[in-house]
Design a protein around this motif. Structure first.
Motif, PDB file in Angstrom:
ATOM      1  N   ASP A   1     -11.420  -3.926  -3.515  1.00 55.30           N
ATOM      2  CA  ASP A   1     -11.213  -4.666  -2.278  1.00 55.30           C
ATOM      3  C   ASP A   1     -12.459  -5.498  -2.007  1.00 55.30           C
ATOM      4  O   ASP A   1     -13.440  -5.442  -2.745  1.00 55.30           O
ATOM      5  CB  ASP A   1     -10.950  -3.692  -1.115  1.00 55.30           C
ATOM      6  CG  ASP A   1     -10.017  -4.318  -0.082  1.00 55.30           C
ATOM      7  OD1 ASP A   1      -9.936  -5.549  -0.052  1.00 55.30           O
ATOM      8  OD2 ASP A   1      -9.383  -3.554   0.659  1.00 55.30           O
TER       9      ASP A   1
ATOM     10  N   ASP B   1       1.005   5.011   1.992  1.00 52.03           N
ATOM     11  CA  ASP B   1       0.308   5.740   3.052  1.00 52.03           C
ATOM     12  C   ASP B   1       1.246   6.776   3.660  1.00 52.03           C
ATOM     13  O   ASP B   1       2.466   6.780   3.411  1.00 52.03           O
ATOM     14  CB  ASP B   1      -0.183   4.763   4.117  1.00 52.03           C
ATOM     15  CG  ASP B   1      -1.513   5.195   4.719  1.00 52.03           C
ATOM     16  OD1 ASP B   1      -1.743   6.413   4.839  1.00 52.03           O
ATOM     17  OD2 ASP B   1      -2.320   4.300   5.053  1.00 52.03           O
TER      18      ASP B   1
ATOM     19  N   HIS C   1      -8.074   1.780   8.177  1.00 49.90           N
ATOM     20  CA  HIS C   1      -8.400   0.496   7.557  1.00 49.90           C
ATOM     21  C   HIS C   1      -8.224  -0.668   8.528  1.00 49.90           C
ATOM     22  O   HIS C   1      -9.051  -1.567   8.594  1.00 49.90           O
ATOM     23  CB  HIS C   1      -7.515   0.262   6.329  1.00 49.90           C
ATOM     24  CG  HIS C   1      -7.725   1.266   5.242  1.00 49.90           C
ATOM     25  ND1 HIS C   1      -8.855   1.308   4.483  1.00 49.90           N
ATOM     26  CD2 HIS C   1      -6.928   2.274   4.795  1.00 49.90           C
ATOM     27  CE1 HIS C   1      -8.766   2.296   3.599  1.00 49.90           C
ATOM     28  NE2 HIS C   1      -7.597   2.890   3.771  1.00 49.90           N
ATOM     29  N   HIS C   2      -7.099  -0.678   9.253  1.00 44.89           N
ATOM     30  CA  HIS C   2      -6.779  -1.800  10.144  1.00 44.89           C
ATOM     31  C   HIS C   2      -6.547  -1.267  11.542  1.00 44.89           C
ATOM     32  O   HIS C   2      -6.172  -0.110  11.740  1.00 44.89           O
ATOM     33  CB  HIS C   2      -5.492  -2.501   9.692  1.00 44.89           C
ATOM     34  CG  HIS C   2      -5.548  -3.050   8.305  1.00 44.89           C
ATOM     35  ND1 HIS C   2      -6.380  -4.078   7.936  1.00 44.89           N
ATOM     36  CD2 HIS C   2      -4.840  -2.716   7.189  1.00 44.89           C
ATOM     37  CE1 HIS C   2      -6.195  -4.361   6.663  1.00 44.89           C
ATOM     38  NE2 HIS C   2      -5.274  -3.542   6.186  1.00 44.89           N
TER      39      HIS C   2
ATOM     40  N   HIS D   1     -14.795  -3.879   8.082  1.00 45.97           N
ATOM     41  CA  HIS D   1     -15.215  -4.844   7.064  1.00 45.97           C
ATOM     42  C   HIS D   1     -15.830  -6.102   7.663  1.00 45.97           C
ATOM     43  O   HIS D   1     -16.440  -6.883   6.952  1.00 45.97           O
ATOM     44  CB  HIS D   1     -14.021  -5.257   6.189  1.00 45.97           C
ATOM     45  CG  HIS D   1     -13.621  -4.212   5.190  1.00 45.97           C
ATOM     46  ND1 HIS D   1     -14.230  -4.077   3.976  1.00 45.97           N
ATOM     47  CD2 HIS D   1     -12.665  -3.252   5.238  1.00 45.97           C
ATOM     48  CE1 HIS D   1     -13.666  -3.090   3.298  1.00 45.97           C
ATOM     49  NE2 HIS D   1     -12.710  -2.572   4.048  1.00 45.97           N
TER      50      HIS D   1
ATOM     51  N   ASP E   1       0.863  -1.182   0.000  1.00 48.40           N
ATOM     52  CA  ASP E   1       0.000   0.000   0.000  1.00 48.40           C
ATOM     53  C   ASP E   1       0.901   1.233   0.000  1.00 48.40           C
ATOM     54  O   ASP E   1       2.137   1.135   0.098  1.00 48.40           O
ATOM     55  CB  ASP E   1      -0.906  -0.020   1.234  1.00 48.40           C
ATOM     56  CG  ASP E   1      -2.129   0.868   1.068  1.00 48.40           C
ATOM     57  OD1 ASP E   1      -2.244   1.525   0.020  1.00 48.40           O
ATOM     58  OD2 ASP E   1      -2.961   0.898   1.991  1.00 48.40           O
TER      59      ASP E   1
ATOM     60  N   HIS F   1      -8.557  -6.372   4.184  1.00 43.43           N
ATOM     61  CA  HIS F   1      -8.917  -5.356   5.168  1.00 43.43           C
ATOM     62  C   HIS F   1      -9.877  -5.947   6.183  1.00 43.43           C
ATOM     63  O   HIS F   1     -11.046  -5.606   6.240  1.00 43.43           O
ATOM     64  CB  HIS F   1      -9.534  -4.127   4.486  1.00 43.43           C
ATOM     65  CG  HIS F   1      -8.539  -3.364   3.689  1.00 43.43           C
ATOM     66  ND1 HIS F   1      -8.228  -3.672   2.401  1.00 43.43           N
ATOM     67  CD2 HIS F   1      -7.741  -2.313   4.013  1.00 43.43           C
ATOM     68  CE1 HIS F   1      -7.299  -2.833   1.935  1.00 43.43           C
ATOM     69  NE2 HIS F   1      -6.996  -2.005   2.903  1.00 43.43           N
TER      70      HIS F   1
ATOM     71  N   GLY G   1     -14.354   4.633   3.946  1.00 44.98           N
ATOM     72  CA  GLY G   1     -12.940   4.716   3.626  1.00 44.98           C
ATOM     73  C   GLY G   1     -12.641   5.830   2.650  1.00 44.98           C
ATOM     74  O   GLY G   1     -11.610   6.517   2.757  1.00 44.98           O
TER      75      GLY G   1
END
Length: 579
Positions: free
Chosen positions: A228, A20, A86-87, A142, A18, A319, A134
Motif C-alpha cells: 500500500d 474483512d 483503515h478508513h 495515512h 478487500d 487508504h 495496521g
C-alpha cells in the motif's frame, strides 16, 4: 511587496477490493467505496530586493475530507465488525510545511532567467507508522500534513517574448534527505514544463501549457511499502488559466490542470482535474498596473498567474492517501512564490525614448502594398521596431540623437509592429528618404547592428558646403528684425522621491496633452526602485535611477486617465493622473 492567497481543490472517488470481518456474516469479500475532497489554501508573501534579488514565504493550510462505505459482492451495504481501522468518515486539517525561498533574476538578451532556492520548515503534523499500526490491528492514519524534515527546494525558470506571446519553461525539485522521528521519509519531487501566455484587452491575461510531475516512493523505517502507500508516480498534465486585473492593486486568477497521462505504483488516487482560485494584492508604494500595463506581459506574469506552474499537485492512495500526499502541494508552492518579483521583462520590453520638441512621431504600420511615407522637405528616418526586439531598444536612442543633432533637417517616424501578425521583415528595419522623398537607404540589422548604424549615419549626414561663387556685390538693403516670438511655455515639472516607503508622492496629477517633466530622485539604497518603468500611450519607458541623483523623464500624456509606474521588479508603484 505582494501578498497572494490561493485555493486548490480536487475531488476523487475510488474503490478497491478487500476481505474483512462483516457484522453477522463473518469474513467475506467486500468493496471499499471512498470519496475524498482534497483542498489547500496557500498564503504567500513576496518581497523584491535591490539588485534583482527577492525573498518569499509560503504558508500552506491543508484540509482533506473523506467518507467511506462498504459493500458486498452484490452491492449491498455492510458494516464492519471493527470499523475505523483503515478508513473512517473524517476531516483532517492543519498547517503544512511552510517554505522559505530566496531568489535572483536578471535579463540576458531577450531572455529573463531566474533561480530560487530555499527549504521547507517542518511544522506540518505527521503520523506514526500506519503500516506497523495496521499490522497490530490498531487504527492508523495515512494522511501526513507535513514531512517532519527540512527539505531543500530549487527552481529554475526562463522566459522571453515571441511576438505577442510570452513563452517560457521551468524546472523544480524538492529533495527529502532523511527520515523524521517516526521513520517516515517522503518521496523526492520533480516537475518541469513549458507555458505560453498573452494579454487580451486591458485587464485579462490568458495562459496555457503542459508539465510533467514525478515523485519517488515514500519510505517507512528505510523500507518502501509494497502492499500500500505511495510507491512512486508520474503525471503529465495540460494546464490553462486566466487572470483578471480587477484593479491596479488586485488580481484574480482561475487555473485548471487535467492529467492526460498518469503512471502510479501502488494504491494511489487518479485525479480528474485540479482547480485553483487565486487572489493577489500588491502594496508598498502605489498600486500595480493593470495587466501589467499590458504590453506587460503580452505576458505578467503575471500576472499573478497562480496556477501557471503549480508543481507537485499529486494526490495519493487508497487508504486515505489522497491526504497522505496532501503535502505534495509543497512542490508548487516553490514556483508560486516567484509571482511578485517576476521582475518581468520590463527591461527587455522598453520602447524608444520620448524626445519632445523634435520632429519625431509614431505612425501606424502601413497596410499591405502601402509604401512608407516620408516627411515633405526633410530627410526622414523610418524605424520599424517591436517591444520584443532587443536590438531595437539599443538602436532607438541612437536615432533620436541623430535627429537631435540636426533638428531642422531630420525627421524620425517610428512604426511599432509588436502586435502585428503581418510584418515578416527581420528587425530592426530602417528606411531613409532624402528631402526630395527619394529612398536612399533600406537596411535590416541582421547580426551587425553597428554596421546598420554606420550606414544610417552616412545616409543622413549633412552635405558638404561648396565653395562660394564670386559675383557682384549685392545692393545693401535694410534688414527687418525678425518678429519676436513668445517664449515657449515651460513644461510642468513633477518631483517624485524614492524612499524606503516607496514613491513619494505615490499619486500625482498632470495636465493632459501638454509636455511634462517627471523628476525622480532615489534617496535610499534599501529599495528595488533602481529604475522606473511606465507605459504611456502604449509605449514603455525604462529609466535608471542612480542613487542621490535627480533624473528627468520628459513625457506627454495624450489622453486623460491614470498611468501606473513601478520599479523594475514591479514591487513598488505610483500613479500619474492626466486631466
Amino acid at each position: 511587496m505582494a501578498l497572494h492567497l490561493s485555493w486548490l481543490a480536487t475531488a476523487v472517488h475510488t474503490t478497491h477490493d478487500d476481505r474483512d470481518d462483516v457484522v453477522g456474516r463473518g469474513e467475506i469479500d467486500i468493496v471499499h467505496d471512498q470519496h475524498l475532497a482534497i483542498t489547500e489554501a496557500r498564503l504567500g508573501a513576496d518581497v523584491g530586493l535591490p539588485g534583482g534579488f527577492g525573498a518569499s514565504l509560503v504558508l500552506p493550510l491543508r484540509l482533506t475530507a473523506t467518507t467511506i462505505d462498504y459493500y458486498d459482492a452484490a452491492g449491498v451495504a455492510v458494516a464492519l465488525t471493527t470499523p475505523g481501522i483503515h478508513h473512517r468518515d473524517e476531516t483532517v486539517a492543519g498547517l503544512g510545511d511552510p517554505m522559505v525561498l530566496g531568489g535572483y533574476g536578471r535579463v540576458l538578451g531577450a531572455w529573463r532567467v531566474a533561480g530560487r532556492a530555499g527549504v521547507t520548515v517542518p511544522l506540518g503534523r505527521t503520523e506514526a507508522d500506519p503500516f506497523a499500526r495496521g499490522a497490530q490491528g490498531l487504527a492508523h492514519q495515512h494522511i501526513q500534513l507535513g514531512t517532519g524534515t527540512v527539505n531543500p527546494v530549487l527552481t529554475l525558470e526562463a522566459s522571453r517574448s515571441v511576438g505577442r506571446w510570452r513563452v517560457g519553461g521551468f524546472g523544480f525539485t524538492q529533495q527529502t534527505l532523511y527520515a523524521n522521528g517516526e521513520g517516515y521519509q517522503a518521496g523526492d519531487r520533480y516537475a518541469a514544463g513549458a507555458s505560453a501566455r498573452r494579454s487580451v484587452g486591458a485587464r485579462w491575461t490568458l495562459r496555457g501549457g503542459a508539465e510533467v510531475q514525478a515523485e519517488t516512493a515514500e519510505r517507512w523505517g528505510g523500507v518502501v511499502p509494497t502492499d500500500d502507500g505511495n510507491q512512486g508516480r508520474l503525471d503529465a498534465m495540460l494546464a490553462a488559466g486566466a487572470t483578471w486585473n480587477a484593479s491596479p492593486r488586485l488580481a484574480l486568477d482561475l487555473g485548471v490542470k487535467v492529467p492526460v497521462v498518469t503512471r502510479v505504483v501502488g494504491g494511489q488516487l487518479a485525479m480528474p482535474a485540479i482547480v485553483e482560485l487565486g487572489v493577489a494584492w500588491t502594496f508598498g508604494g502605489a498600486a500595480r498596473a493593470d495587466a501589467h500595463d499590458d504590453a506587460h506581459d503580452d505576458e505578467h506574469d503575471d500576472e499573478h498567474d497562480h496556477g501557471d506552474h503549480d508543481h507537485g499537485d499529486h494526490g495519493d492512495g487508497d487508504h486515505d492517501h489522497g491526504g497522505e500526499d496532501a503535502h505534495a502541494h509543497d512542490a508548487h508552492d516553490a514556483h508560486d512564490a516567484h509571482d511578485a518579483h517576476d521582475a518581468h521583462d520590463h527591461v527587455a520590453d522598453a520602447p524608444p525614448p520620448v524626445a519632445d520638441g523634435l520632429d519625431i512621431a509614431d505612425i501606424p504600420e502601413p497596410a499591405p502594398g502601402q509604401a512608407l511615407a516620408p516627411v515633405a522637405g526633410k530627410v526622414t528616418i523610418v524605424d520599424v521596431w517591436a517591444t520584443w526586439c532587443a536590438p531595437c531598444q539599443t538602436l532607438a536612442p541612437i536615432l533620436v540623437d541623430l535627429v537631435r543633432a540636426q533638428p531642422d533637417r531630420l525627421a524620425l517616424r517610428r512604426v511599432d509592429v509588436s502586435r502585428s501578425d503581418a510584418w515578416t521583415i527581420p528587425l530592426p528595419y530602417v528606411v531613409v528618404f532624402d528631402a526630395a522623398g527619394r529612398k536612399v537607404l533600406e537596411v535590416e540589422a541582421g547580426d551587425d547592428l553597428d554596421a546598420l548604424v554606420a550606414r544610417v549615419r552616412a545616409a543622413v549626414a549633412p552635405p558638404r558646403p561648396s565653395a562660394p561663387t564670386p559675383g557682384p556685390p549685392a545692393a545693401a538693403r535694410p534688414q527687418r528684425p525678425p518678429p519676436k516670438r513668445p517664449p515657449p511655455k515651460r513644461p510642468a515639472r513633477v518631483s517624485i522621491t524614492v524612499t524606503e516607503a516607496g514613491f513619494q508622492p505615490a499619486d500625482a496629477t498632470v495636465p493632459v496633452g501638454a509636455p511634462v517633466v517627471l523628476v525622480f530622485e532615489r534617496t535610499t539604497a534599501r529599495t528595488c526602485a533602481t529604475e522606473v518603468v511606465m507605459t504611456v500611450a502604449g509605449r514603455r519607458i525604462v529609466q535608471p535611477l542612480p542613487l542621490n541623483q535627480a533624473v528627468e523623464v520628459p513625457v506627454t500624456f495624450p489622453t486623460a486617465g491614470t498611468v501606473t509606474y513601478a520599479c523594475g521588479m514591479d514591487m513598488i508603484r505610483g500613479t500619474i493622473t492626466a486631466r
